[in-house]
Design a protein around this motif. Structure first.
Motif, PDB file in Angstrom:
ATOM      1  N   ASP A  31       0.839  -1.213   0.000  1.00 31.71           N
ATOM      2  CA  ASP A  31       0.000   0.000   0.000  1.00 31.71           C
ATOM      3  C   ASP A  31       0.866   1.252   0.000  1.00 31.71           C
ATOM      4  O   ASP A  31       0.612   2.206  -0.743  1.00 31.71           O
ATOM      5  N   LEU A  32       1.883   1.233   0.882  1.00 32.45           N
ATOM      6  CA  LEU A  32       2.768   2.398   0.944  1.00 32.45           C
ATOM      7  C   LEU A  32       3.479   2.585  -0.390  1.00 32.45           C
ATOM      8  O   LEU A  32       3.566   3.720  -0.912  1.00 32.45           O
ATOM      9  N   LEU A  33       3.961   1.485  -0.950  1.00 33.57           N
ATOM     10  CA  LEU A  33       4.644   1.598  -2.233  1.00 33.57           C
ATOM     11  C   LEU A  33       3.680   2.019  -3.336  1.00 33.57           C
ATOM     12  O   LEU A  33       4.051   2.777  -4.239  1.00 33.57           O
ATOM     13  N   MET A  48       1.806   8.629  -6.546  1.00 35.91           N
ATOM     14  CA  MET A  48       2.275  10.014  -6.580  1.00 35.91           C
ATOM     15  C   MET A  48       3.347  10.177  -7.639  1.00 35.91           C
ATOM     16  O   MET A  48       3.338  11.151  -8.419  1.00 35.91           O
ATOM     17  N   LEU A  49       4.244   9.226  -7.671  1.00 38.54           N
ATOM     18  CA  LEU A  49       5.309   9.317  -8.657  1.00 38.54           C
ATOM     19  C   LEU A  49       4.751   9.212 -10.064  1.00 38.54           C
ATOM     20  O   LEU A  49       5.183   9.942 -10.971  1.00 38.54           O
ATOM     21  N   THR A  50       3.758   8.368 -10.245  1.00 39.22           N
ATOM     22  CA  THR A  50       3.147   8.221 -11.578  1.00 39.22           C
ATOM     23  C   THR A  50       2.435   9.501 -12.006  1.00 39.22           C
ATOM     24  O   THR A  50       2.525   9.934 -13.164  1.00 39.22           O
ATOM     25  N   THR A  51       1.731  10.113 -11.015  1.00 34.55           N
ATOM     26  CA  THR A  51       1.033  11.375 -11.324  1.00 34.55           C
ATOM     27  C   THR A  51       2.022  12.455 -11.747  1.00 34.55           C
ATOM     28  O   THR A  51       1.827  13.160 -12.743  1.00 34.55           O
ATOM     29  N   GLU A  52       3.112  12.553 -10.945  1.00 34.86           N
ATOM     30  CA  GLU A  52       4.115  13.555 -11.300  1.00 34.86           C
ATOM     31  C   GLU A  52       4.751  13.232 -12.650  1.00 34.86           C
ATOM     32  O   GLU A  52       5.007  14.137 -13.450  1.00 34.86           O
ATOM     33  N   GLN A  53       5.001  11.958 -12.863  1.00 38.47           N
ATOM     34  CA  GLN A  53       5.583  11.575 -14.148  1.00 38.47           C
ATOM     35  C   GLN A  53       4.641  11.906 -15.297  1.00 38.47           C
ATOM     36  O   GLN A  53       5.070  12.404 -16.354  1.00 38.47           O
ATOM     37  N   ASN A  54       3.345  11.664 -15.109  1.00 38.87           N
ATOM     38  CA  ASN A  54       2.372  11.964 -16.167  1.00 38.87           C
ATOM     39  C   ASN A  54       2.309  13.454 -16.447  1.00 38.87           C
ATOM     40  O   ASN A  54       2.260  13.888 -17.605  1.00 38.87           O
ATOM     41  N   GLU A  94      13.611  15.940 -15.310  1.00 36.82           N
ATOM     42  CA  GLU A  94      14.799  15.130 -15.065  1.00 36.82           C
ATOM     43  C   GLU A  94      15.004  14.873 -13.576  1.00 36.82           C
ATOM     44  O   GLU A  94      15.391  13.779 -13.159  1.00 36.82           O
ATOM     45  N   GLN A  95      14.735  15.894 -12.752  1.00 31.58           N
ATOM     46  CA  GLN A  95      14.853  15.714 -11.300  1.00 31.58           C
ATOM     47  C   GLN A  95      13.840  14.677 -10.805  1.00 31.58           C
ATOM     48  O   GLN A  95      14.149  13.819  -9.961  1.00 31.58           O
ATOM     49  N   LEU A  96      12.617  14.763 -11.375  1.00 30.75           N
ATOM     50  CA  LEU A  96      11.596  13.785 -10.989  1.00 30.75           C
ATOM     51  C   LEU A  96      11.994  12.376 -11.418  1.00 30.75           C
ATOM     52  O   LEU A  96      11.786  11.403 -10.688  1.00 30.75           O
ATOM     53  N   GLU A  97      12.579  12.273 -12.622  1.00 31.41           N
ATOM     54  CA  GLU A  97      13.048  10.966 -13.075  1.00 31.41           C
ATOM     55  C   GLU A  97      14.161  10.433 -12.168  1.00 31.41           C
ATOM     56  O   GLU A  97      14.202   9.233 -11.849  1.00 31.41           O
ATOM     57  N   TYR A  98      15.067  11.336 -11.769  1.00 37.24           N
ATOM     58  CA  TYR A  98      16.137  10.917 -10.846  1.00 37.24           C
ATOM     59  C   TYR A  98      15.548  10.447  -9.515  1.00 37.24           C
ATOM     60  O   TYR A  98      15.968   9.415  -8.960  1.00 37.24           O
ATOM     61  N   ASP A  99      14.553  11.208  -9.030  1.00 36.39           N
ATOM     62  CA  ASP A  99      13.894  10.787  -7.784  1.00 36.39           C
ATOM     63  C   ASP A  99      13.205   9.435  -7.958  1.00 36.39           C
ATOM     64  O   ASP A  99      13.212   8.591  -7.042  1.00 36.39           O
ATOM     65  N   GLN A 100      12.613   9.263  -9.137  1.00 35.15           N
ATOM     66  CA  GLN A 100      11.957   7.976  -9.393  1.00 35.15           C
ATOM     67  C   GLN A 100      12.962   6.826  -9.382  1.00 35.15           C
ATOM     68  O   GLN A 100      12.730   5.775  -8.783  1.00 35.15           O
ATOM     69  N   GLU A 101      14.105   7.024 -10.049  1.00 33.42           N
ATOM     70  CA  GLU A 101      15.146   5.987 -10.048  1.00 33.42           C
ATOM     71  C   GLU A 101      15.655   5.710  -8.638  1.00 33.42           C
ATOM     72  O   GLU A 101      15.898   4.566  -8.257  1.00 33.42           O
TER      73      GLU A 101
END
Length: 838
Positions: free
Chosen positions: A199-201, A207-213, A348-355
């Protein structure tokens, strides 16, 4: 998802375990079938015994018939004698009294012999009747009960098999249910934990998907806008460039057109001049007017040429305005480009955070798997340690593990009580020769005699060159002689008695038994046979002789793992059978130890190599042992064929072995004195170097000589010279086996050589002993110290021939008393070892 897979794997493991138990059950069923086959074999053996009894009945019937015939014959002779007596009384009255007295005495003797034979016949008849009754009982048992016992046994086996299968199925089902419950609880706990983490993940992933979108959307918009802008700029630039190039071409065309007009005017002026020249008749006024008009026209044309046209200026103004507008658009686009660059940096920062979050997620999964593996290891450790905290194994179970038989196959015992020792040894020697190995008569007799005097020297050590048969001799001696045997390879890390016998394992809560302990316990147990349940039968060996071989015994210090045995075996000397010493076997805490009795049927031997990997024997071991040195081979023997070992010979009863041993010395003082004085003289010179021999050494020497087969087999009165030679050979062997090893470490130079070694050598030379060459070699090879490590005196061909003559003389003496010859003949017939086992 991983937890579910692990649960499925555990379920598969449970199914595999159930299949394994099913296989073990099938193996138990096979074992029951084997036991059934064994019972059938016993039935066949019983049928053979029945046939033997029938043969004995027939033999008894024949004996009874012959006795009846003999009785009839005696009765006929008695009647003839009575008729003859009557004739004598009637025809010869003068000789009646004398003949009557003589015949009366003969008749009395014959009647006594007849009564004796009748009594023997009655005894044989009674014995035959008893045998018949016993045979009838056996036949009734076989005919009446065996079929019922077989059926009952089959039913019992079927019931036990069905009960075992049912019990095993129930246990498997119950274990499977328990495992499923434990697994389900663990899986539920893992599912809850995993669900919370998922659930946490999922939240973080959402959130990460929303930001990525959003970033991707903005990126797409920027790309579309940038693409549209570049397309517009390109289109406008291309259109403006095309217009400008078109206008430039038009301007160039106009320019060329004007230049061509000027050229044409110049050409016209030149033509005019030429024409004027040519038309010289014209008036100047006409020509001037014409020229003025032409110049004016020319000036106009030149001004037109210098100043652009109004259309061209308008064209240039329009283009300047367009350029200004494009520059403004460019500034706006650059501003938009900077905003898009900032959006791209944010993406790019969001992608780095995602990685980074993905890496953290992978790390958490690895940690989860590691924790799960640790949990499995801890569970395995818990399952392994649980028996130590459960109910402890009781004393009977541990003793049952110790009493597990090492030798399961039953071997028949010899039935004869008159086994000839020399013939027994000859059967062993010939059997070894047929097997492909060769040992001299002297080595074989020395090893046999050393085992006989185990009361005085409980350990027999075989030393010498590697590959001369030190390990093979005890094995083949036991195989062809009917002695139980075990080979115990000594390990270099043995540092206690437990290394040799076994120990109590507190982790598994059981006694880890070594084969030697099972063999020693079995050698002290009684034989139990005849039970309906094969598991109740026990192949006890306390009525036979057992031999233990410690192979490579000096790889570890003998005093560490065998010290208790040496001390207790020495206490066995002259002790009653009810007071024999014993070894305490520790069965674990709070339990009384098992007392292993050291009976007189236990014999110990060992082999010893002399190289850099071995430990030297201490004086304690040398004093309590008999060291037999194998000689360097003078000629190498071929072994053309490798033969398998034959079946074990019938076991030698302990009573026969004990009858061979002389418990008291029969040597007179006159015979013993020369040998005793030689030992005392050697002991005197040993004292010069601080060494000495004790009473035990001389006692072992004397009883070795008394128990030597040649000394026993040769009569001192009938063969005095041969008897003395046998004593000398036995004494010479004991000098090498008991005395020479005590000289180890004496300096071969200086005072010790002059006052100890040299006088001892002179004694040996004076008594004409054959060990002088070995004595000299011991002084040379010890690097300045005396070191006895050879037995080349055994390669003396003359001595070996004489020894062989004595052995054959003792084996087949040419002159024997009638009663002795009868006993020897009976022993030869009754002794199954008189012929080599094949």
């Amino acid at each position: 998802m991983d937890s579910k897979q692990q649960g499925q794997e555990k379920i598969k493991a449970g199914d595999s375990e159930m299949q394994f138990r099913q296989q073990s059950l099938e193996k138990q069923a096979d074992a029951l079938n084997e036991k059934e086959v064994e019972l059938k074999g016993k039935q066949q053996e019983l049928n053979k015994q029945e046939q033997l009894l029938k043969q004995r009945v027939e033999a008894f019937a024949q004996d009874k018939k012959s006795l009846n015939e003999r009785s009839l014959e005696l009765e006929t002779r008695h009647q003839k004698q009575e008729r003859r007596q009557l004739e004598i009384e009637q025809g010869l009255p003068a000789l009646r009294d004398e003949f009557f007295a003589e015949r009366e005495q003969q008749l009395v003797e014959e009647r006594q012999a007849l009564r004796k034979q009748r009594a023997e016949l009655v005894a044989e008849t009674n014995k035959l009747q008893a045998e018949r009754e016993k045979l009838a009982q056996i036949q009734e048992t076989v005919e009446g009960d065996f079929s019922e016992q077989r059926a009952e046994l089959q039913r019992e086996l079927q019931q036990k098999r069905s009960a075992a299968i049912t019990k095993l199925h129930n246990e498997i089902e119950q274990q499977r249910k328990n495992d499923f419950e434990v697994l389900e609880r663990e899986l539920q706990k893992r599912r809850d934990d995993l669900k919370s983490r998922e659930d946490l993940l999922e939240q973080q992933q959402a959130m990460l998907t929303t930001e990525q979108n959003s970033v991707r959307l903005r990126e797409v918009e920027v790309e579309q806008l940038q693409t549209s802008l570049e397309q517009k700029i390109t289109e406008r630039t291309q259109s403006r460039l095309q217009e400008f190039e078109q206008k430039e071409r038009q301007f160039e065309q106009d320019k060329q057109r004007l230049l061509s007009r000027i050229e044409r005017q110049d050409a016209l002026h030149s033509a005019y001049d030429e024409l004027q020249k040519a038309l010289g008749d014209r008036s100047p006024e006409e020509v001037l007017l014409d020229l003025t008009a032409k110049n004016e026209e020319l000036s106009k044309l030149r001004e037109e040429l210098k100043l652009p046209s109004q259309e061209l200026e308008e064209y240039y103004d329009k283009h300047r305005a367009e350029v200004t507008r494009l520059e403004q658009d460019k500034i706006i686009l650059q501003k938009e480009k900077r905003e898009l660059q900032r959006d791209l940096d944010t993406q790019e920062q969001l992608e780095y955070d995602q990685e980074r979050l993905q890496t953290k997620l992978n790390s958490l999964e690895v940690n989860y798997n590691a924790v799960l593996a640790d949990n499995n290891k801890l569970r395995e450790s818990l399952d392994r340690l649980n028996p130590a905290y459960n109910e402890p194994q009781n004393r009977e179970d541990r003793i049952r593990e110790i009493k597990r038989p090492y030798i399961e196959q039953y071997v028949p015992r010899r039935q004869s009580q008159n086994v000839n020792e020399i013939k027994w040894l000859e059967a062993i020697r010939s059997g070894i020769d047929e097997h492909g190995l060769h040992f001299s008569y002297r080595i074989l007799c020395a090893f046999h005699t050393a085992l006989k005097i185990a009361e005085w020297s409980p350990l027999t050590v075989l030393a010498g060159v590697s590959g001369t048969g030190k390990s093979e001799l005890p094995k083949l001696y036991s195989r062809f002689g009917g002695i139980n045997f075990i080979n115990v390879p000594v390990q270099p890390n043995w540092d206690s008695q437990e290394s040799m016998l076994g120990y109590f394992n507190s982790i598994s809560n059981s006694y880890e038994t070594q084969p030697l302990l099972n063999f020693l316990v079995q050698s002290r147990e009684e034989l139990i046979r005849g039970s309906d349940n094969p598991q109740d039968n026990y192949n006890g060996l306390n009525d036979t002789v057992s031999l233990v071989l410690l192979d490579e015994m000096n790889l570890a210090h003998v005093e560490l793992y065998f010290a208790d045995f040496l001390s207790k075996l020495e206490q066995r000397r002259a002790t009653k059978n009810s007071e024999l010493p014993y070894i305490d076997i520790n069965l674990g805490a709070k339990l009384d130890p098992y007392k292993l009795s050291l009976g007189r049927n236990l014999l110990f031997a060992g082999t010893m190599n002399q190289d850099e990997t071995t430990k030297s024997l201490s004086d304690k071991v040398i004093d309590r042992g008999t060291s037999i040195y194998f000689p360097r081979p003078s000629s190498l023997h071929r072994r053309e064929k490798l033969k398998s070992l034959p079946a074990q010979a019938d076991l030698l009863p302990l009573k026969i072995w004990w009858d061979w041993i002389k418990k008291e010395s029969e040597l007179s003082d006159t015979v013993v004195e020369p040998y005793k004085k030689l030992i005392e003289a050697i002991n005197k010179y040993l004292g010069e170097d601080g060494k000495a021999l004790g009473h035990r050494v001389w006692q072992s020497i004397e009883y070795y000589m008394v128990n030597h087969p040649l000394v026993i087999g040769l009569d001192a009165e009938q063969y005095p010279d041969e008897y003395k030679d046998a004593l000398k050979f036995a004494f010479e062997d004991q000098l090498v086996q008991k005395v020479m090893p005590k000289l180890r470490g004496i300096e071969t130079r200086g005072y010790a050589k002059e006052h100890c070694l040299d006088p001892i050598r002179e004694l040996l030379a004076k008594n004409q002993l054959d060990i002088l060459d070995d004595f000299d070699k011991a002084m040379r090879i010890g690097h300045g110290q005396f070191n006895w490590a050879s037995a080349d005196y055994l390669n003396n061909q003359q001595s070996n021939d004489r020894y062989q003559e004595l052995f054959k003389l003792a084996l087949n003496p040419p002159l024997l008393a009638p009663n002795t010859a009868t006993i020897t003949e009976q022993a030869s017939v009754a002794d199954p070892v008189s012929q080599p086992t094949k």
